[in-house]
Design an enzyme around this catalytic site. Structure first.
Site, PDB file in Angstrom:
ATOM      1  N   ASN A 182      19.565  -4.737  30.764  1.00 37.57           N
ATOM      2  CA  ASN A 182      20.463  -5.812  30.335  1.00 37.57           C
ATOM      3  C   ASN A 182      20.006  -6.517  29.053  1.00 37.57           C
ATOM      4  O   ASN A 182      20.548  -7.544  28.691  1.00 37.57           O
ATOM      5  CB  ASN A 182      20.662  -6.830  31.459  1.00 37.57           C
ATOM      6  CG  ASN A 182      19.390  -7.550  31.834  1.00 37.57           C
ATOM      7  OD1 ASN A 182      18.300  -7.088  31.518  1.00 37.57           O
ATOM      8  ND2 ASN A 182      19.523  -8.662  32.516  1.00 37.57           N
ATOM      9  N   CYS A 183      19.069  -5.940  28.340  1.00 40.28           N
ATOM     10  CA  CYS A 183      18.547  -6.518  27.092  1.00 40.28           C
ATOM     11  C   CYS A 183      19.351  -5.974  25.905  1.00 40.28           C
ATOM     12  O   CYS A 183      19.404  -4.763  25.687  1.00 40.28           O
ATOM     13  CB  CYS A 183      17.066  -6.170  26.956  1.00 40.28           C
ATOM     14  SG  CYS A 183      16.346  -6.615  25.377  1.00 40.28           S
TER      15      CYS A 183
END
Length: 114
Positions: free
Chosen positions: A9-10
């Protein structure tokens, strides 16, 4: 082969993947949340990057640590915190086999060869 250490999710990790894909470079992904971090792997990384540079003090994980854990941080304490919380490792982290590239900005992978 290149290894990209990241979390899914970065946004910066996604940009790094896109850059590697656009260059057509083969790489494997190591998701720090899913795949974890062994002591041997951490030592492999820290042999090339100083632990204080590898510690991500901007992460949510760091912000959520108790204040006592963040006080008087030194190399040994940083190493122990990263082992206990792999998402404290600065990311994306690209292991080229010869070198480690911490973080990602446009152009960082331009010199890489497949």
């Amino acid at each position: 082969m290149l290894t990209l250490f990241m979390i899914k999710n970065c946004d910066t990790c996604r940009k790094a993947r896109k850059a590697l894909d656009e260059k057509g470079l083969p790489y494997q992904v190591h998701d720090l949340r899913k795949d974890g971090l062994s002591a041997a792997l951490l030592e492999h990384i820290l042999a090339r990057v100083p632990v204080m540079e590898a510690l991500n003090r901007r992460s949510t994980t760091w912000r959520n640590l108790p204040e006592e854990d963040k006080k008087e941080i030194d190399a040994n304490k940083a190493r122990a915190l990263i082992m206990a919380n792999p998402t404290l490792l600065k990311r994306p982290l690209l292991d080229t086999g010869d070198d480690i590239i911490l973080g990602y900005r446009d152009g960082d992978y331009d010199t890489l060869k497949g």
